[in-house]
Design an enzyme around this catalytic site. Structure first.
Site, short mmCIF file in Angstrom:
data_model
loop_
_atom_site.label_atom_id
_atom_site.label_comp_id
_atom_site.label_asym_id
_atom_site.label_seq_id
_atom_site.Cartn_x
_atom_site.Cartn_y
_atom_site.Cartn_z
N PRO A 268 -5.93 -4.77 11.31
CA PRO A 268 -7.38 -4.70 11.50
C PRO A 268 -7.74 -3.26 11.90
O PRO A 268 -7.37 -2.80 12.98
CB PRO A 268 -7.65 -5.69 12.63
N PHE B 97 -20.47 -12.17 25.23
CA PHE B 97 -19.98 -10.98 24.56
C PHE B 97 -18.47 -11.00 24.33
O PHE B 97 -17.89 -9.99 23.92
CB PHE B 97 -20.39 -9.73 25.34
N ILE C 121 -10.38 8.84 0.37
CA ILE C 121 -10.29 7.69 -0.54
C ILE C 121 -10.38 6.39 0.26
O ILE C 121 -9.77 6.24 1.31
CB ILE C 121 -8.97 7.71 -1.34
N HIS D 183 -27.93 -14.87 25.69
CA HIS D 183 -26.89 -14.60 26.67
C HIS D 183 -26.17 -15.86 27.14
O HIS D 183 -25.28 -15.78 27.99
CB HIS D 183 -27.48 -13.87 27.88
N HIS E 183 -4.00 3.27 -3.56
CA HIS E 183 -4.16 2.73 -2.21
C HIS E 183 -3.42 1.43 -1.98
O HIS E 183 -2.54 1.36 -1.13
CB HIS E 183 -5.65 2.52 -1.90
N GLU F 109 -17.40 -3.33 25.09
CA GLU F 109 -16.56 -4.53 25.23
C GLU F 109 -15.35 -4.50 24.31
O GLU F 109 -14.23 -4.84 24.71
CB GLU F 109 -17.38 -5.80 24.97
N HIS G 149 0.84 -1.19 0.00
CA HIS G 149 0.00 0.00 0.00
C HIS G 149 0.88 1.25 0.00
O HIS G 149 1.27 1.74 1.07
CB HIS G 149 -0.90 0.01 1.23
N ARG H 250 -22.36 -18.17 36.92
CA ARG H 250 -23.30 -17.37 37.70
C ARG H 250 -23.79 -18.17 38.90
O ARG H 250 -23.99 -17.62 39.99
CB ARG H 250 -24.50 -16.96 36.83
#
Length: 661
Positions: A123, A437, A192, A473, A264, A411, A33, A520
Site C-alpha cells: 500500500p 477517525f 512513470i 463524529h 512497470h 491520524e 513489477h 466521553r
C-alpha cells in the site's frame, strides 16, 4: 562502511545482477513489477555497498541501519539484495519461487517472511510513514542510551505513487518538524505511473514540497554512481531529513520498454529480456550470477561484521546494557501485572463514576510508571483522548528523550509512525484519536495486524454517547469494521477496572495490535469486588448472575450500565437475568467452547451495544434480540440520543420479557 568491488568486478556488473534476477523472476512467475528494481539498481548498489550499516549474518542487530522499500511492488529489488548479500534464508530457489504460494518471496515484501524486510509494504506511502516512526524510535533511544549503543540511519526508497498518497504529506511534514536528521528518502523519480507519464495526473515539484516541510533536498542522476554517493554522503551530515530525487529510467536496459509504463507491472517477455541482456552486457543464463559478481556482493554482505562485533563489545560493558536489553525484549508482564492489580484494588476500594477515557488516563498513570518504554501521543486531541500522564516530557526536536508526541492532525501518519516504532523495537507506542477517525488510521491498523505488531490505538468518543457533535463524529459502524480485521484486539471496557485490565492485556500481547474504545460520558462502576484474575482477558464473562436465571443480557462498554439497570428492573418484576460484559469479542472467540457455553448459557439472550449488530453472531442466535443502532446518530445531548434511538433500560427490559414470553 565503504566498500570496493574486487578486481575485475565493477559496480555496473553488481547492479546488473539485481536487474537480471528481477526480470528473470518476474518472467518465470508471469507476474510482477520489473521496472522499479531495474531502474533503482544503481542506487541500491551504492547504498548497500558503501553506506548502509548492516551485517547479513545478523539481520536483527539492533544498531543496524534500516532500509525500507516503500514502493513495495518493486519487491524483487529487496529479494535480489537478500540473496546477493548472503542473508540466511534467501536462496536462489526462493528467487525462482517468486510470487508462488508459501514462498518467502511474496508479491509485496512481508515482514517476518524474508530476511532484510523491515516492514510490510505495498500500500503506497505506508513504508514512508513507517520510516518516520523508525527514525523517531532511533532518535529517542539515542537520547536515552547514547551514541555508543544507538546510532543508526533510516533509508527509504519511495516512488511517485508513494509521494502522491496523502499519507506522505502527513509523514514528511512530521519528520521535517521533528528534524529527524538520520532519515533519508531516495525518490525513484522515473516520471512513470501505471497509466502512463506522471504528467497525466501530477505536476508537483517534490523538491520544493519537501523543502517546505523542512527537509534538505538534492537531485541526482540515478544512474551516476558518483553523484549518488555524493548525495548520500551529504545526507549523513545533514541537520534535517533528506530527500534525494534520483532521476531514473524505469526498466533500465530493456531495449523497447525502458522509460515506459510497459516496464512497470508486467513481465518484459522473452524477446525484451534477450535484448536487455545484450544491452546490459549480461550473457549469463536466467538466475545465474557469475562467481566474481556474487563474491563481490557476498563481501558487501559481511563488511559490517567488524562494526557489529565492536558494538557487541561496547554493549557488554556499557552501563545501559541491561536497560537496553529490557527495552528490546519488550516483555513487561513482571512489572505491569502487579501494578495493575494494585490499581484495581484501589479502584474497588474507592469506586468512581468516570468516563472510560478518564479511566484510561488513570490506567496509563500506572502503565507509564511501570514501563519506561511507552511513547504516547495524540492526533491533536490530547485533552480529549486523555493520553498524556503526569511526568511525561514532550518528545520534540529539542528533546528526543521525551515520551509524549504531539502528532498534529495526522491520524494516518500517526498510525503508520506507531507501526514503525513498534517494528524498530525498544519502544511501545500508543496514540489517541476520536474513534470515528479510526477510518483515517485503518490502512496502518490493518498492516499492524498483518505484521503482528504491538501498537495501541486509543479511540475515544466511541458512540452516540459523545452527544452534540453529531453523526459526523459518532461511530456507528466502526466497532464492526475494526472487529472484522484479523489479529486485531478491539476492547470496549465498561468501567475503570475493565479499562485497566484491557490495558494490561493490550501491552502483554506482543504480537497483536489493540484498539481501546472509550467513552466521553461518565459511567457508574460495574466491578465492585476485588479480583486477582484479569477477567477481561477472557473477552467476556459473567458480571452479575442469578442461580436460576431466565435470560442473558450481553453488553459492552457504556451499555453494561444499561444492562445492569435492566437486570435490577427485571428483578423487581420477578424476572432473573444474567449480565455478561463482553469487552473483547476477539478474546472471547479464543476461549474454549465449554467456557463460552458456560458464560452464554442456554436461555434467551439480548445483546446491547450503541452500534450496529454486525459481528454479534458469536453471542446471538437468530432467535435472540439486539438493542442498538440501525443508522447514523444525531446532534443532541447523549441522554436524549439514547432515548431517541431506543437504547434504554426500558427497551432492554421489554426485549427480555418478549423473548421469555
Amino acid at each position: 562502511m565503504s566498500g570496493t568491488p574486487p578486481a575485475g568486478v565493477d559496480f555496473s556488473q553488481m547492479a546488473n545482477a539485481i536487474r537480471a534476477l528481477s526480470m528473470d523472476a518476474v518472467e518465470k512467475a508471469k507476474s510482477g513489477h520489473p521496472g522499479m528494481p531495474m531502474g533503482m539498481a544503481d542506487v541500491a548498489t551504492i547504498l548497500f555497498t558503501e553506506f548502509l550499516k548492516f551485517d547479513a549474518g545478523d539481520p536483527s542487530w539492533p544498531d543496524r541501519d534500516r532500509f525500507i522499500l516503500s514502493a513495495g511492488h518493486g519487491s524483487m529489488l529487496i529479494y535480489s539484495l537478500g540473496y546477493l548479500l548472503g542473508y540466511k534464508g534467501m536462496s536462489i530457489e526462493d528467487i525462482k519461487n517468486f510470487r508462488q504460494f508459501g514462498a518467502k518471496t511474496a508479491g509485496h515484501p512481508e515482514y517476518g517472511h524474508a530476511p532484510a524486510v523491515e516492514t510490510t509494504t505495498g500500500p503506497l506511502g505506508q513504508g514512508l510513514g513507517n520510516a518516520v516512526g523508525m527514525a523517531l524510535a532511533e532518535a529517542h533511544l539515542n537520547a536515552r542510551f547514547g551514541d555508543a549503543l544507538v546510532d543508526h540511519h533510516t533509508y527509504v526508497i519511495a516512488g511517485d505513487g508513494c509521494l502522491m498518497e496523502g499519507i506522505s504529506q502527513e509523514a514528511i511534514s512530521l519528520a521535517g518538524h521533528l528534524k529527524l536528521r538520520k532519515l533519508t528518502v531516495l525518490f525513484d523519480d522515473n516520471d512513470i505511473s501505471i497509466d502512463g507519464p506522471i504528467s497525466l495526473s501530477d505536476s508537483t515539484n517534490q523538491l520544493e514540497r519537501f523543502a517546505a516541510s523542512g527537509w534538505a533536498t538534492a537531485r541526482v542522476d540515478g544512474h551516476d554512481r558518483s553523484a549518488i554517493a555524493a548525495a548520500l554522503e551529504a545526507a549523513r551530515g545533514s541537520d534535517r531529513p533528506t530527500l534525494i530525487a534520483c532521476k531514473t529510467q524505469i526498466g533500465f536496459g530493456a531495449p523497447t520498454k525502458s522509460g515506459k509504463a510497459a516496464a512497470h507491472g508486467a513481465p518484459l517477455g522473452a524477446d525484451e529480456i534477450a535484448g536487455a541482456r545484450k544491452a546490459l552486457d549480461w550473457p549469463h543464463p536466467p538466475f545465474d550470477i557469475p562467481e566474481p559478481v556474487l563474491g563481490a556482493w557476498r563481501e558487501a554482505g559481511v563488511r559490517g561484521q567488524a562494526v557489529r562485533n565492536a558494538w557487541e563489545e561496547r554493549f557488554k560493558s556499557d552501563a545501559n546494557c541491561e536497560a537496553l536489553r529490557v527495552a528490546l525484549a519488550g516483555d513487561y508482564a513482571g512489572s505491569l501485572s502487579p501494578a495493575i492489580r494494585a490499581h484495581k484494588i484501589a479502584l474497588v476500594n474507592e469506586p468512581k463514576k468516570v468516563a472510560t477515557r478518564k479511566a484510561s488516563e488513570m490506567a496509563l498513570e500506572v502503565v507509564n510508571g511501570a514501563i519506561d518504554e511507552t511513547i504516547g501521543g495524540s492526533a491533536d486531541l490530547t485533552g480529549s483522548n486523555n493520553t498524556k500522564t503526569k511526568g511525561l516530557d514532550i518528545l520534540d526536536a529539542d528533546n528526543y528523550a521525551g515520551r509524549y508526541l504531539h502528532y498534529g492532525i495526522r491520524e494516518h501518519g500517526m498510525a503508520a509512525a506507531m507501526n514503525g516504532m513498534a517494528l524498530h523495537g525498544g519502544v511501545v507506542p500508543y496514540g489517541g484519536a476520536f474513534m470515528v477517525f479510526a477510518d483515517y488510521c485503518r490502512p496502518s491498523i490493518r498492516l499492524a495486524a498483518l505484521m503482528g505488531l504491538r501498537a495501541v490505538y486509543v479511540m475515544t468518543h466511541d458512540s452516540i454517547g459523545l452527544g452534540e457533535d453529531g453523526p459526523t463524529h459518532q461511530p456507528v459502524e466502526h466497532l464492526a469494521s475494526l472487529r472484522a480485521i484479523p489479529n486485531l484486539n478491539v476492547f470496549r471496557p465498561c468501567d475503570a477496572v475493565e479499562t485497566a485490565e484491557c490495558w494490561e492485556v493490550a501491552l502483554k500481547n506482543i504480537a497483536t495490535p489493540s484498539v481501546i474504545a472509550l467513552t466521553r460520558q461518565a459511567l457508574e462502576p460495574a466491578r465492585l469486588s476485588e479480583e486477582d484474575k484479569n477477567l477481561s482477558a477472557h473477552g467476556a464473562y459473567i458480571i452479575a448472575d442469578d442461580e436460576a436465571y431466565d435470560a442473558t443480557i450481553i453488553a459492552t462498554g457504556s451499555e453494561v450500565e444499561i444492562a445492569m439497570a435492566a437486570r435490577a428492573r427485571l428483578a423487581d418484576e420477578g424476572v432473573k437475568a444474567r449480565v455478561v460484559s463482553a469487552p473483547s469479542f476477539e478474546l472471547f472467540a479464543m476461549q474454549t467452547e465449554s467456557y463460552r457455553l458456560e458464560v452464554l448459557g442456554d436461555k434467551p439472550r439480548v445483546g446491547v451495544e450503541a452500534a450496529i449488530r454486525q459481528g454479534w453472531d458469536q453471542f446471538l442466535r437468530l432467535k435472540d434480540g439486539f438493542i442498538g443502532m440501525t443508522g447514523f446518530g444525531g446532534s443532541a445531548p447523549a441522554a436524549d440520543l439514547y432515548k431517541h434511538f431506543g437504547i434504554t433500560t426500558d427497551a432492554v427490559v421489554g426485549e427480555v420479557k418478549r423473548l421469555i414470553g
